[in-house]
Design a protein around this motif. Structure first.
Motif, PDB file in Angstrom:
ATOM      1  N   THR A  58      60.764  50.482  51.374  1.00 14.19           N
ATOM      2  CA  THR A  58      60.686  50.901  49.976  1.00 14.19           C
ATOM      3  C   THR A  58      59.257  50.755  49.452  1.00 14.19           C
ATOM      4  N   PHE A  59      58.528  49.764  49.992  1.00 18.67           N
ATOM      5  CA  PHE A  59      57.119  49.598  49.605  1.00 18.67           C
ATOM      6  C   PHE A  59      56.313  50.833  50.001  1.00 18.67           C
ATOM      7  N   ALA A  60      56.607  51.373  51.194  1.00 21.41           N
ATOM      8  CA  ALA A  60      55.910  52.579  51.657  1.00 21.41           C
ATOM      9  C   ALA A  60      56.221  53.768  50.740  1.00 21.41           C
ATOM     10  N   THR A  61      57.498  53.886  50.334  1.00 27.45           N
ATOM     11  CA  THR A  61      57.881  54.944  49.397  1.00 27.45           C
ATOM     12  C   THR A  61      57.126  54.779  48.077  1.00 27.45           C
ATOM     13  N   PHE A  62      57.090  53.516  47.610  1.00 24.88           N
ATOM     14  CA  PHE A  62      56.373  53.188  46.369  1.00 24.88           C
ATOM     15  C   PHE A  62      54.903  53.600  46.467  1.00 24.88           C
ATOM     16  N   LYS A  63      54.273  53.247  47.601  1.00 23.35           N
ATOM     17  CA  LYS A  63      52.846  53.548  47.783  1.00 23.35           C
ATOM     18  C   LYS A  63      52.579  55.045  47.746  1.00 23.35           C
ATOM     19  N   SER A  64      53.431  55.816  48.427  1.00 29.41           N
ATOM     20  CA  SER A  64      53.193  57.262  48.459  1.00 29.41           C
ATOM     21  C   SER A  64      53.462  57.869  47.081  1.00 29.41           C
ATOM     22  N   PHE A  65      54.442  57.275  46.342  1.00 29.30           N
ATOM     23  CA  PHE A  65      54.731  57.782  44.990  1.00 29.30           C
ATOM     24  C   PHE A  65      53.549  57.547  44.062  1.00 29.30           C
ATOM     25  N   VAL A  66      53.037  56.311  44.030  1.00 25.13           N
ATOM     26  CA  VAL A  66      51.919  56.028  43.115  1.00 25.13           C
ATOM     27  C   VAL A  66      50.597  56.581  43.657  1.00 25.13           C
ATOM     28  N   GLY A  67      50.605  57.085  44.894  1.00 28.94           N
ATOM     29  CA  GLY A  67      49.411  57.718  45.445  1.00 28.94           C
ATOM     30  C   GLY A  67      49.239  59.148  44.960  1.00 28.94           C
ATOM     31  N   ASN A  68      50.319  59.703  44.432  1.00 25.51           N
ATOM     32  CA  ASN A  68      50.271  61.071  43.892  1.00 25.51           C
ATOM     33  C   ASN A  68      49.300  61.130  42.707  1.00 25.51           C
ATOM     34  N   PRO A  69      48.320  62.064  42.727  1.00 23.18           N
ATOM     35  CA  PRO A  69      47.318  62.119  41.655  1.00 23.18           C
ATOM     36  C   PRO A  69      47.926  62.269  40.257  1.00 23.18           C
ATOM     37  N   LEU A  70      49.016  63.036  40.158  1.00 24.65           N
ATOM     38  CA  LEU A  70      49.658  63.241  38.863  1.00 24.65           C
ATOM     39  C   LEU A  70      50.276  61.935  38.349  1.00 24.65           C
ATOM     40  N   VAL A  71      50.912  61.204  39.271  1.00 24.90           N
ATOM     41  CA  VAL A  71      51.503  59.903  38.916  1.00 24.90           C
ATOM     42  C   VAL A  71      50.404  58.941  38.484  1.00 24.90           C
ATOM     43  N   LYS A  72      49.260  59.008  39.178  1.00 27.47           N
ATOM     44  CA  LYS A  72      48.139  58.139  38.824  1.00 27.47           C
ATOM     45  C   LYS A  72      47.672  58.377  37.393  1.00 27.47           C
ATOM     46  N   ILE A  73      47.603  59.654  37.006  1.00 26.48           N
ATOM     47  CA  ILE A  73      47.190  59.984  35.630  1.00 26.48           C
ATOM     48  C   ILE A  73      48.188  59.399  34.627  1.00 26.48           C
ATOM     49  N   VAL A  74      49.493  59.574  34.931  1.00 27.68           N
ATOM     50  CA  VAL A  74      50.532  59.046  34.033  1.00 27.68           C
ATOM     51  C   VAL A  74      50.428  57.519  33.946  1.00 27.68           C
ATOM     52  N   LEU A  75      50.226  56.870  35.115  1.00 33.67           N
ATOM     53  CA  LEU A  75      50.117  55.403  35.126  1.00 33.67           C
ATOM     54  C   LEU A  75      48.883  54.936  34.356  1.00 33.67           C
ATOM     55  N   LEU A  76      47.795  55.690  34.478  1.00 30.66           N
ATOM     56  CA  LEU A  76      46.589  55.337  33.721  1.00 30.66           C
ATOM     57  C   LEU A  76      46.884  55.414  32.222  1.00 30.66           C
ATOM     58  N   GLY A  77      47.599  56.462  31.811  1.00 28.41           N
ATOM     59  CA  GLY A  77      48.012  56.596  30.420  1.00 28.41           C
ATOM     60  C   GLY A  77      48.876  55.422  29.975  1.00 28.41           C
ATOM     61  N   LEU A  78      49.788  54.999  30.867  1.00 33.77           N
ATOM     62  CA  LEU A  78      50.672  53.867  30.559  1.00 33.77           C
ATOM     63  C   LEU A  78      49.885  52.570  30.431  1.00 33.77           C
ATOM     64  N   ILE A  79      48.901  52.393  31.333  1.00 35.98           N
ATOM     65  CA  ILE A  79      48.059  51.194  31.260  1.00 35.98           C
ATOM     66  C   ILE A  79      47.332  51.171  29.911  1.00 35.98           C
TER      67      ILE A  79
END
Lengths: 130, 115
Positions: A58-79
């Motif tokens: 599940t950690f590997a799934t998590f890593k690939s999910f948060v590795g997505n550039p679009l997800v990164k932008i959303v996470l940056l917004g959340l931060i």
């Protein structure tokens, strides 16, 4: 009672389109919006934490999910929303203690909140996301 | 202005204090968490999991989550009180909010102690 009579006569403008919100007002509504967005995303965030901790798979799934550039932008917004809520919250705690309640310091401290929260967001984003 | 006569009742003083107490706990945890992540620099699954494996961080993380959910309850309830005017709708939204937050608390416990 006399005070009440005076208060009732004061003019009101609650038209959101014509109100020019000062910076402390923008900070305030963003404090509410950021809290609401974080609340709405709690299941997603808990799911992310769960996948990051449950197992190596599940950690590997998590890593690939948060590795997505679009997800990164959303996470940056959340931060940023979190950091804004954090910094604005500290400002409110100080206001509760009657620190900086006058107009000029209150405006200055709201500027500081925006600068510090954006700076922290960029630092954390650079360290964790990229 | 609402012309209410304040007598006897607490008028939200308890919630006002809890909102600030939980905020301070979360703020301290945020600093602690960033410091730990900064020090460990968890790149692998084992290192990341190791952060939450010790009793101290587990306790602090649990405390953070309980504070978060209680803080969210007061904040979101205030939002419903400001914008959801029909009593029935407001009640449904408040119950739904409380219900999901209690569920999240159980979920957070499960994440921390079953990892």
């Amino acid at each position: 009672m006399a005070e009440m009579a005076i208060k009732k006569k004061r003019p009101k403008n609650l038209d959101l389109m014509t109100i020019r919100l000062p910076l402390p007002g923008i900070l305030s509504i963003l404090h509410r919006i950021s809290g609401a967005v974080i609340f709405l995303l709690l299941p997603v965030l808990l799911w992310l934490l769960q996948s990051s901790l449950a197992s190596p798979e599940t950690f590997a799934t998590f890593k690939s999910f948060v590795g997505n550039p679009l997800v990164k932008i959303v996470l940056l917004g959340l931060i940023w929303l979190y950091m804004h809520h954090f910094c604005a919250g500290i400002r409110y705690l100080l206001l509760d203690l009657h620190k900086g309640v006058e107009l000029a310091p209150a405006r200055l401290s709201s500027k500081i909140v925006f600068v510090v929260s954006i700076a922290l967001t960029l630092i954390i984003g650079a360290k964790v996301l990229w | 202005m609402v012309n209410r006569i304040v007598v006897g009742a607490h008028y939200g003083l308890k919630d006002w204090i809890i909102q600030r107490a939980t905020a301070i706990i979360m703020a301290l945890y945020t600093v602690l968490f960033l410091a730990v992540v900064g020090a460990v620099g968890p790149d692998t699954f084992e290192a990341w999991r190791g952060i939450f494996a010790g009793g101290f961080m587990k306790f602090m993380t649990f405390l953070f989550f309980i504070s978060l959910f209680y803080h969210a309850w007061i904040g979101v309830r205030d939002i419903w009180m400001d914008y959801a005017k029909p009593d029935g709708l407001r009640l449904i939204l408040m119950i739904a909010t409380a219900a999901v937050l209690v569920g999240y608390a159980g979920w957070a416990v499960q994440i921390l102690w079953r990892m």
